[in-house]
Motif scaffolding. Structure first.
Motif, PDB file in Angstrom:
ATOM      1  N   ARG A 183     -17.368   7.505  35.961  1.00  0.00           N
ATOM      2  CA  ARG A 183     -17.301   6.095  35.558  1.00  0.00           C
ATOM      3  C   ARG A 183     -17.151   5.186  36.777  1.00  0.00           C
ATOM      4  O   ARG A 183     -17.037   3.975  36.632  1.00  0.00           O
ATOM      5  CB  ARG A 183     -16.110   5.876  34.628  1.00  0.00           C
ATOM      6  N   THR A 184     -17.146   5.777  37.952  1.00  0.00           N
ATOM      7  CA  THR A 184     -16.924   5.013  39.171  1.00  0.00           C
ATOM      8  C   THR A 184     -18.239   4.626  39.828  1.00  0.00           C
ATOM      9  O   THR A 184     -19.279   5.232  39.582  1.00  0.00           O
ATOM     10  CB  THR A 184     -16.103   5.838  40.173  1.00  0.00           C
ATOM     11  N   VAL A 185     -18.176   3.628  40.708  1.00  0.00           N
ATOM     12  CA  VAL A 185     -19.374   3.184  41.420  1.00  0.00           C
ATOM     13  C   VAL A 185     -19.856   4.281  42.362  1.00  0.00           C
ATOM     14  O   VAL A 185     -21.054   4.536  42.476  1.00  0.00           O
ATOM     15  CB  VAL A 185     -19.078   1.894  42.207  1.00  0.00           C
ATOM     16  N   LYS A 186     -18.921   4.942  43.042  1.00  0.00           N
ATOM     17  CA  LYS A 186     -19.261   6.004  43.970  1.00  0.00           C
ATOM     18  C   LYS A 186     -18.882   7.352  43.387  1.00  0.00           C
ATOM     19  O   LYS A 186     -18.019   7.450  42.529  1.00  0.00           O
ATOM     20  CB  LYS A 186     -18.530   5.811  45.304  1.00  0.00           C
ATOM     21  N   GLY A 187     -19.522   8.403  43.893  1.00  0.00           N
ATOM     22  CA  GLY A 187     -19.179   9.754  43.458  1.00  0.00           C
ATOM     23  C   GLY A 187     -20.218  10.753  43.928  1.00  0.00           C
ATOM     24  O   GLY A 187     -21.381  10.645  43.570  1.00  0.00           O
ATOM     25  N   VAL A 188     -19.783  11.719  44.756  1.00  0.00           N
ATOM     26  CA  VAL A 188     -20.717  12.721  45.288  1.00  0.00           C
ATOM     27  C   VAL A 188     -20.148  14.129  45.135  1.00  0.00           C
ATOM     28  O   VAL A 188     -20.405  15.006  45.958  1.00  0.00           O
ATOM     29  CB  VAL A 188     -21.059  12.435  46.776  1.00  0.00           C
ATOM     30  N   ALA A 189     -19.378  14.362  44.078  1.00  0.00           N
ATOM     31  CA  ALA A 189     -18.747  15.665  43.869  1.00  0.00           C
ATOM     32  C   ALA A 189     -19.767  16.638  43.267  1.00  0.00           C
ATOM     33  O   ALA A 189     -20.106  16.561  42.092  1.00  0.00           O
ATOM     34  CB  ALA A 189     -17.535  15.534  42.954  1.00  0.00           C
ATOM     35  N   GLY A 190     -20.248  17.560  44.087  1.00  0.00           N
ATOM     36  CA  GLY A 190     -21.155  18.589  43.600  1.00  0.00           C
ATOM     37  C   GLY A 190     -22.575  18.086  43.424  1.00  0.00           C
ATOM     38  O   GLY A 190     -22.940  16.974  43.796  1.00  0.00           O
ATOM     39  N   TYR A 191     -23.404  18.955  42.840  1.00  0.00           N
ATOM     40  CA  TYR A 191     -24.790  18.588  42.574  1.00  0.00           C
ATOM     41  C   TYR A 191     -24.851  17.419  41.581  1.00  0.00           C
ATOM     42  O   TYR A 191     -23.996  17.289  40.707  1.00  0.00           O
ATOM     43  CB  TYR A 191     -25.564  19.774  41.994  1.00  0.00           C
ATOM     44  N   ASP A 192     -25.881  16.634  41.706  1.00  0.00           N
ATOM     45  CA  ASP A 192     -26.043  15.476  40.832  1.00  0.00           C
ATOM     46  C   ASP A 192     -26.732  15.920  39.536  1.00  0.00           C
ATOM     47  O   ASP A 192     -27.933  15.737  39.349  1.00  0.00           O
ATOM     48  CB  ASP A 192     -26.858  14.392  41.537  1.00  0.00           C
ATOM     49  N   LEU A 193     -25.955  16.504  38.634  1.00  0.00           N
ATOM     50  CA  LEU A 193     -26.515  16.988  37.373  1.00  0.00           C
ATOM     51  C   LEU A 193     -26.934  15.835  36.473  1.00  0.00           C
ATOM     52  O   LEU A 193     -27.837  15.993  35.639  1.00  0.00           O
ATOM     53  CB  LEU A 193     -25.500  17.874  36.659  1.00  0.00           C
ATOM     54  N   THR A 194     -26.294  14.686  36.637  1.00  0.00           N
ATOM     55  CA  THR A 194     -26.671  13.535  35.811  1.00  0.00           C
ATOM     56  C   THR A 194     -28.131  13.175  36.045  1.00  0.00           C
ATOM     57  O   THR A 194     -28.912  13.030  35.096  1.00  0.00           O
ATOM     58  CB  THR A 194     -25.768  12.331  36.131  1.00  0.00           C
ATOM     59  N   ARG A 195     -28.512  13.037  37.306  1.00  0.00           N
ATOM     60  CA  ARG A 195     -29.902  12.704  37.625  1.00  0.00           C
ATOM     61  C   ARG A 195     -30.857  13.797  37.161  1.00  0.00           C
ATOM     62  O   ARG A 195     -32.008  13.522  36.835  1.00  0.00           O
ATOM     63  CB  ARG A 195     -30.055  12.494  39.137  1.00  0.00           C
ATOM     64  N   LEU A 196     -30.385  15.040  37.133  1.00  0.00           N
ATOM     65  CA  LEU A 196     -31.234  16.140  36.690  1.00  0.00           C
ATOM     66  C   LEU A 196     -31.639  15.957  35.229  1.00  0.00           C
ATOM     67  O   LEU A 196     -32.780  16.231  34.843  1.00  0.00           O
ATOM     68  CB  LEU A 196     -30.510  17.473  36.872  1.00  0.00           C
ATOM     69  N   PHE A 197     -30.707  15.475  34.412  1.00  0.00           N
ATOM     70  CA  PHE A 197     -31.014  15.286  32.989  1.00  0.00           C
ATOM     71  C   PHE A 197     -31.881  14.050  32.744  1.00  0.00           C
ATOM     72  O   PHE A 197     -32.630  14.009  31.759  1.00  0.00           O
ATOM     73  CB  PHE A 197     -29.732  15.183  32.173  1.00  0.00           C
ATOM     74  N   VAL A 198     -31.773  13.050  33.608  1.00  0.00           N
ATOM     75  CA  VAL A 198     -32.585  11.849  33.440  1.00  0.00           C
ATOM     76  C   VAL A 198     -34.042  12.202  33.746  1.00  0.00           C
ATOM     77  O   VAL A 198     -34.374  12.643  34.832  1.00  0.00           O
ATOM     78  CB  VAL A 198     -32.104  10.713  34.363  1.00  0.00           C
ATOM     79  N   GLY A 199     -34.905  12.026  32.763  1.00  0.00           N
ATOM     80  CA  GLY A 199     -36.310  12.377  32.917  1.00  0.00           C
ATOM     81  C   GLY A 199     -36.644  13.794  32.521  1.00  0.00           C
ATOM     82  O   GLY A 199     -37.789  14.226  32.675  1.00  0.00           O
TER      83      GLY A 199
END
Length: 457
Positions: A183-199
């Motif tokens: 829910r934060t503006v920044k965040g780089v903990a681990g692989y970006d699984l969120t972007r993986l699901f988008v698209g």
């Protein structure tokens, strides 16, 4: 799997009204709005209202090895939501709650069935904006927008859906619930699984909740219309605008065929003497001054007429004309194949000229409407689906436009997705190693291949 046992198992965790089995009803959920995309017959359609109900569907599907096809409003244009024979169609339209709007953190938390325009109006009451605005924004859902990484008219300034998805709750193929992102503006903990699901077009998991970034609501935009004697001249204007450092909130192109189609449908009074109509807008504190500077660049590029809108109402009329372009082109012959080729802005003119040659070669009407500021074009092939020869020429034209886009350094889809329609072209664009890695990702999330099988690959 016989429908009887499957339905019985589904009813064990779903209310009767959420399970549809009438063949006439289930057939209406078989496909989205794409042409030339095969669709099967669903065994059942389910309309869950809770995360737990979605989990029950996926656990049942895994146990019985039944494919599941996720769906939103079915406004897609690539066949990504098309049913397969014997599948469970999982329609998420009943999960349509806006769960939270936070003006401090500038986020909204929503379920996947929320309509894009409904979210935009809700956050506007808090002085905020959710920028992604596909042309179908009055119908399309946020879940569908996430599934295809949708864009829209304002992407030239504000970006696409992927840039606004901060976190997701996703039901996996086996029914487990995965939370990604933050829910934060920044965040780089681990692989970006969120972007993986988008698209990912529902092929990796079922999005059941999304945390979306919001922006302060901008001032009302003013629109300018510039007429050009050729698509190449309009494309030159686009290049001048972007090279000049301008940041319009919208930069759209409609060719003569599209303008005429819109006028025929809605009597909008757009100028049919032009070969290309460029619409530009600014939502700055002094939009009139910005439009004047942009208008001067259009004139340098050869614009035959530059007309700024006088007020917000006139601006909205022009935007409405642009939004109805694809529907208007469909009315020309009754059926369309809508390409979604995105090229570098510097090659936009070459793509438009190439489409004109393809149109002449095949003797078909092909209208071009484009998010010109992004280089994202929608060449739209109009044809009579009852005429086998026209249908063949339409498919050949579509494929030649896709090939042209790749030749110009572009991509086969800027925002509509791959689905069924472009599977062959994804393989060409990604290459053997790229496809191997994508299939490996798919297998990691869905080893039984029950989530939207037959799409993408």
């Amino acid at each position: 799997m016989a429908a009887g046992p499957l339905v019985d198992r589904l009813l064990g965790g779903l209310p009767p009204e959420a399970v549809l089995t009438d063949p006439d009803v289930t057939a209406s959920y078989a496909h989205d709005m794409a042409s030339f995309c095969p669709a099967g017959s669903p065994a059942v359609v389910v309309l869950p209202r809770t995360v737990e109900q979605v989990q029950h569907v996926m656990r049942t599907a895994t146990e019985l090895r039944v494919p599941v096809v996720p769906q939103g409003a079915r406004t897609g244009l690539s066949g990504a939501a098309n049913a397969t024979d014997g599948c469970v169609v999982l329609s998420l339209t009943k999960m349509d709650r806006i769960l939270e709007i936070d003006p401090v953190d500038r986020i909204a938390v929503v379920e996947p069935g929320v309509i894009n325009a409904a979210l935009s109006r809700a956050v506007a009451e808090h002085g905020l904006a959710y920028p992604p605005d596909p042309s179908s924004w009055e119908m399309c859902t946020i879940g569908g927008n996430i599934g295809t990484a949708s864009g829209g008219l304002c992407c030239v300034k504000y970006g696409v859906t992927a840039e606004y998805v901060l976190g997701l709750d996703v039901v996996l193929a086996d029914g487990r619930l995965l939370s990604t992102g933050r829910r934060t503006v920044k965040g780089v903990a681990g692989y970006d699984l969120t972007r993986l699901f988008v698209g990912s077009e529902g092929s990796l998991g079922i999005v059941v909740r999304a945390v979306l970034a919001l922006r302060p609501k901008p001032p009302e935009q003013l629109v300018l219309a510039a007429e050009f004697a050729s698509g190449a001249a309009a494309s030159d204007a686009v290049c001048r605008i972007m090279a000049g450092g301008h940041v319009p909130s919208l930069l759209e192109l409609m060719d003569r065929t599209t303008v005429k189609a819109v006028n025929d449908m809605a009597r909008m009074g757009l100028p049919e003497t032009t070969e290309a109509l460029l619409l530009a807008a600014f939502d700055t504190t002094d939009p009139a001054a910005d439009l004047a500077a942009l208008g001067a660049l259009c004139e340098e590029a050869g614009a035959t007429q530059v007309v700024p809108a006088e007020d917000a109402a006139e601006s909205e009329m022009l935007l409405q004309a642009r939004r109805m372009s694809l529907v208007a082109l469909e009315a020309v012959k009754g059926t369309t194949m809508i390409d979604d080729v995105c090229v570098p802005r510097s090659r936009l003119g070459a793509l438009i000229e190439g489409v004109e040659r393809i149109s002449e070669k095949h003797g078909l009407t092909i209208g071009v409407v484009a998010h010109a500021g992004d280089g994202n074009t929608h060449p739209t092939v109009c044809f009579d689906a009852s005429d086998p020869d026209e249908s063949r020429r339409a498919r050949e034209s579509f494929d030649e436009i896709m090939a042209l886009g790749l030749e110009l350094g572009g991509t086969i889809t800027g925002e509509h997705g791959v689905g069924v329609l472009k599977k062959e072209w994804l393989a060409r664009e990604a290459g053997p190693v790229g496809m191997e890695m994508q299939r490996a990702v798919k297998h990691a999330f869905d080893p039984l291949n029950i989530l939207n099988p037959g799409k993408l690959f």
